[in-house]
Scaffold this motif. Structure first.
Motif, PDB file in Angstrom:
ATOM      1  N   GLY A  42       0.625  -1.130  -0.087  1.00 15.15           N
ATOM      2  CA  GLY A  42      -0.081   0.149  -0.014  1.00 15.15           C
ATOM      3  C   GLY A  42       0.942   1.164  -0.078  1.00 15.15           C
ATOM      4  N   ILE A  43       2.201   1.097   0.477  1.00 13.96           N
ATOM      5  CA  ILE A  43       3.118   2.243   0.452  1.00 13.96           C
ATOM      6  C   ILE A  43       4.361   2.127  -0.286  1.00 13.96           C
ATOM      7  CG2 ILE A  43       2.369   3.103   2.668  1.00 13.96           C
ATOM      8  CD1 ILE A  43       4.628   2.131   3.913  1.00 13.96           C
ATOM      9  N   SER A  44       4.484   1.010  -0.979  1.00 13.78           N
ATOM     10  CA  SER A  44       5.726   0.521  -1.686  1.00 13.78           C
ATOM     11  C   SER A  44       4.997   0.051  -2.962  1.00 13.78           C
ATOM     12  CB  SER A  44       6.374  -0.356  -0.997  1.00 13.78           C
ATOM     13  OG  SER A  44       7.103  -0.034   0.145  1.00 13.78           O
ATOM     14  N   THR A  45       5.909  -0.030  -4.044  1.00 14.82           N
ATOM     15  CA  THR A  45       5.566  -0.417  -5.304  1.00 14.82           C
ATOM     16  C   THR A  45       6.949  -0.856  -6.076  1.00 14.82           C
ATOM     17  OG1 THR A  45       4.306  -0.076  -7.212  1.00 14.82           O
ATOM     18  CG2 THR A  45       5.732   1.863  -6.556  1.00 14.82           C
ATOM     19  N   SER A  46       6.809  -1.270  -7.176  1.00 13.52           N
ATOM     20  CA  SER A  46       7.850  -1.755  -8.154  1.00 13.52           C
ATOM     21  C   SER A  46       7.744  -1.115  -9.400  1.00 13.52           C
ATOM     22  CB  SER A  46       8.215  -3.136  -8.243  1.00 13.52           C
ATOM     23  OG  SER A  46       7.125  -3.823  -8.474  1.00 13.52           O
ATOM     24  N   VAL A  47       8.622  -1.043 -10.006  1.00 11.32           N
ATOM     25  CA  VAL A  47       8.724  -0.599 -11.647  1.00 11.32           C
ATOM     26  C   VAL A  47       7.640  -1.610 -12.409  1.00 11.32           C
ATOM     27  CG1 VAL A  47       9.762  -0.411 -13.641  1.00 11.32           C
ATOM     28  CG2 VAL A  47      11.075   0.365 -11.613  1.00 11.32           C
ATOM     29  N   LYS A  48       7.737  -2.889 -12.055  1.00  9.98           N
ATOM     30  CA  LYS A  48       7.030  -3.766 -12.822  1.00  9.98           C
ATOM     31  C   LYS A  48       5.401  -3.745 -12.618  1.00  9.98           C
ATOM     32  CE  LYS A  48       5.698  -8.869 -12.612  1.00  9.98           C
ATOM     33  NZ  LYS A  48       5.985 -10.068 -11.887  1.00  9.98           N
ATOM     34  N   LEU A  49       5.126  -3.396 -11.072  1.00  7.90           N
ATOM     35  CA  LEU A  49       3.810  -3.038 -10.737  1.00  7.90           C
ATOM     36  C   LEU A  49       3.290  -1.714 -11.569  1.00  7.90           C
ATOM     37  CD1 LEU A  49       3.863  -4.028  -6.946  1.00  7.90           C
ATOM     38  CD2 LEU A  49       2.888  -5.576  -8.872  1.00  7.90           C
ATOM     39  N   GLU A  50       4.182  -0.704 -11.690  1.00  7.97           N
ATOM     40  CA  GLU A  50       3.715   0.434 -12.158  1.00  7.97           C
ATOM     41  C   GLU A  50       3.568   0.363 -13.695  1.00  7.97           C
ATOM     42  OE1 GLU A  50       2.292   3.152 -10.548  1.00  7.97           O
ATOM     43  OE2 GLU A  50       2.741   1.833  -8.718  1.00  7.97           O
ATOM     44  N   LEU A  51       4.427  -0.391 -14.359  1.00  8.06           N
ATOM     45  CA  LEU A  51       4.546  -0.446 -15.913  1.00  8.06           C
ATOM     46  C   LEU A  51       3.782  -1.525 -16.328  1.00  8.06           C
ATOM     47  CD1 LEU A  51       6.442   1.013 -17.844  1.00  8.06           C
ATOM     48  CD2 LEU A  51       7.982  -0.927 -17.717  1.00  8.06           C
ATOM     49  N   GLY A  52       3.541  -2.552 -15.467  1.00 10.34           N
ATOM     50  CA  GLY A  52       2.645  -3.896 -15.887  1.00 10.34           C
ATOM     51  C   GLY A  52       3.360  -4.922 -16.555  1.00 10.34           C
ATOM     52  N   ARG A  53       4.736  -4.801 -16.627  1.00 10.01           N
ATOM     53  CA  ARG A  53       5.454  -5.758 -17.086  1.00 10.01           C
ATOM     54  C   ARG A  53       6.899  -5.895 -16.585  1.00 10.01           C
ATOM     55  NH1 ARG A  53       9.277  -3.269 -20.173  1.00 10.01           N
ATOM     56  NH2 ARG A  53       8.970  -1.127 -21.043  1.00 10.01           N
ATOM     57  N   GLU A  54       7.685  -6.975 -16.699  1.00  5.71           N
ATOM     58  CA  GLU A  54       8.978  -6.864 -16.027  1.00  5.71           C
ATOM     59  C   GLU A  54       9.778  -6.185 -16.949  1.00  5.71           C
ATOM     60  OE1 GLU A  54      10.201 -10.977 -15.327  1.00  5.71           O
ATOM     61  OE2 GLU A  54       8.766 -11.144 -13.776  1.00  5.71           O
ATOM     62  N   SER A  55      11.252  -5.786 -16.285  1.00  9.62           N
ATOM     63  CA  SER A  55      12.079  -4.954 -17.086  1.00  9.62           C
ATOM     64  C   SER A  55      13.375  -5.658 -16.663  1.00  9.62           C
ATOM     65  CB  SER A  55      12.052  -3.591 -16.298  1.00  9.62           C
ATOM     66  OG  SER A  55      10.751  -2.932 -16.514  1.00  9.62           O
ATOM     67  N   ASN A  56      14.153  -5.270 -17.673  1.00  3.71           N
ATOM     68  CA  ASN A  56      15.655  -5.896 -17.871  1.00  3.71           C
ATOM     69  C   ASN A  56      16.636  -5.011 -16.804  1.00  3.71           C
ATOM     70  OD1 ASN A  56      18.631  -5.958 -18.963  1.00  3.71           O
ATOM     71  ND2 ASN A  56      17.551  -7.654 -19.326  1.00  3.71           N
ATOM     72  N   ARG A  57      16.752  -5.606 -15.751  1.00  2.43           N
ATOM     73  CA  ARG A  57      17.526  -4.884 -14.781  1.00  2.43           C
ATOM     74  C   ARG A  57      19.011  -4.306 -15.292  1.00  2.43           C
ATOM     75  NH1 ARG A  57      18.549  -8.586 -10.043  1.00  2.43           N
ATOM     76  NH2 ARG A  57      18.526 -10.127 -11.911  1.00  2.43           N
ATOM     77  N   ALA A  58      19.749  -5.136 -15.864  1.00  2.33           N
ATOM     78  CA  ALA A  58      21.029  -4.654 -16.374  1.00  2.33           C
ATOM     79  C   ALA A  58      20.784  -3.366 -17.239  1.00  2.33           C
ATOM     80  CB  ALA A  58      21.634  -5.570 -17.286  1.00  2.33           C
ATOM     81  N   GLU A  59      19.694  -3.254 -18.016  1.00  2.14           N
ATOM     82  CA  GLU A  59      19.342  -1.908 -18.891  1.00  2.14           C
ATOM     83  C   GLU A  59      19.408  -0.834 -17.966  1.00  2.14           C
ATOM     84  OE1 GLU A  59      16.591  -0.899 -22.580  1.00  2.14           O
ATOM     85  OE2 GLU A  59      15.801  -1.731 -20.785  1.00  2.14           O
ATOM     86  N   LEU A  60      18.383  -1.325 -16.667  1.00  5.96           N
ATOM     87  CA  LEU A  60      18.379   0.082 -15.834  1.00  5.96           C
ATOM     88  C   LEU A  60      19.475   0.356 -14.943  1.00  5.96           C
ATOM     89  CD1 LEU A  60      16.727   2.042 -14.347  1.00  5.96           C
ATOM     90  CD2 LEU A  60      15.807   0.229 -12.992  1.00  5.96           C
ATOM     91  N   VAL A  61      20.471  -0.559 -14.846  1.00  3.79           N
ATOM     92  CA  VAL A  61      21.773  -0.064 -14.403  1.00  3.79           C
ATOM     93  C   VAL A  61      22.433   0.538 -15.134  1.00  3.79           C
ATOM     94  CG1 VAL A  61      24.032  -1.264 -13.656  1.00  3.79           C
ATOM     95  CG2 VAL A  61      21.811  -2.221 -12.641  1.00  3.79           C
TER      96      VAL A  61
END
Length: 327
Positions: free
Chosen positions: A230-249
């Protein structure tokens, strides 16, 4: 792992460069100056590591997808930073990337060294709080900085890192990532990342600064502790899909490099102006829990060194540390 003479790395770079098309085995062999058999072995080695490579007899090979691995090779694919990331430690597990980086810094590890870990057994947030660090889904990263600045300018490093983090998330995913003073990243009003800055200094100079960044990237809702839902989220939850972590790094390190140039050059105005533009704190009524008790007021501005300027009943106060909640 493949030996130093293995063509897997160059092959991967070639397939990424031509990702939308098939590349014939002969063209690959000629480009890499290896045999067709060596190409086939390299393709099979990449497949064994989780890379999905399509092949059609008359067309050749095409990279269909890459695994979500935080290995040095994956991080360096398309890597653009020059000062940061010359050395990258990619760990399967550590107690805390900040603790590991601090040990390296004490041993003389150079400016710009990056530490990444798939899992933290004792991840830390501000004020000694535990940082939930499940394996394989998030980013746990620390960077060793050695800017030639006096200690009183060190708080700018946190502002700089927050700006870089917000810009990386916004740039890659077009999400409305905002900075909550002093060091949290919010997406959709929920916390998705945090920054822990630690410093070693002498009276006149900074020895080193460790910038620790934890990002909830592919964290599913069920992995959050009940008290954080309720107070925390993730990129996946906001984007609706998984993301490649190395790309974000990669994107984050590139953004940090630009901010670090401002920090080293003493361009405080550049850092604070960008922070203000990306803030979700300024212009709001807030409550701040500090070591001296609670403070209430209107978040009017930040100082050059990152203090939060509160106004209440005509009085002005600068808060240098504390936890903000919105009223």
């Amino acid at each position: 792992m493949p030996g130093s003479n293995s063509p897997t790395g160059p092959l991967l770079m070639l397939l990424i460069k031509h990702r939308e098309a098939y590349v014939s085995g002969q063209i690959i062999a000629d480009s890499l100056k290896v045999s067709r058999a060596a190409v086939w072995k390299a393709v099979e080695a990449l497949r064994a590591e989780g890379y999905l490579i399509d092949s059609i007899k008359s067309k050749g090979y095409r990279l269909a997808s890459v695994p979500d691995i935080l290995g040095e090779r994956e991080v360096r694919l398309g890597f653009k930073a020059r000062r940061l990331g010359k050395k990258i430690y990619c760990l399967s597990e550590t107690d805390s990337t900040n603790t590991f980086a601090s040990r390296l810094a004490a041993q003389g590890e150079p400016d710009g060294t990056v530490v990444l870990s798939e899992y933290q057994s004792a991840g830390r947030g501000r004020l000694g709080r535990k940082w939930i660090s499940p394996p394989g889904v998030n980013i746990y990263m620390s960077v060793i900085l050695r800017p030639e600045i006096p200690p009183d300018e060190a708080p700018l490093a946190t502002l700089m890192a927050a700006v870089a983090l917000a810009k990386a998330v916004r740039g890659l995913y077009e999400l409305d990532a905002r900075i909550k003073w002093p060091n949290d990243l919010l997406i959709g009003g929920k916390k998705a990342a945090g920054i822990l800055t630690e410093m070693s200094a002498e009276p006149e100079r900074v020895r080193h600064i460790i910038i620790g960044i934890g990002i909830d990237v592919n964290m599913p809702a069920g992995e959050f502790p009940e008290e954080l839902r309720g107070i925390s989220t993730s990129v996946k939850l906001e984007l609706g899909r998984e993301s490649n972590r190395a790309e974000l790094v990669r994107r984050l390190i590139a953004e940090l490099e630009g901010g670090y140039a401002d920090l080293r050059a003493g361009r405080r105005g550049n850092i604070t102006a960008q922070w203000k533009e990306l803030s979700c704190t300024l212009g709001r009524m807030v409550r701040i829990n500090t070591l001296r008790g609670e403070r209430y007021g209107f978040a009017e501005d930040i100082t050059e060194d990152g203090g939060l300027v509160l106004t209440q009943d005509g009085e002005r106060e600068v808060i240098t540390s504390g936890d903000v909640s919105f009223i």
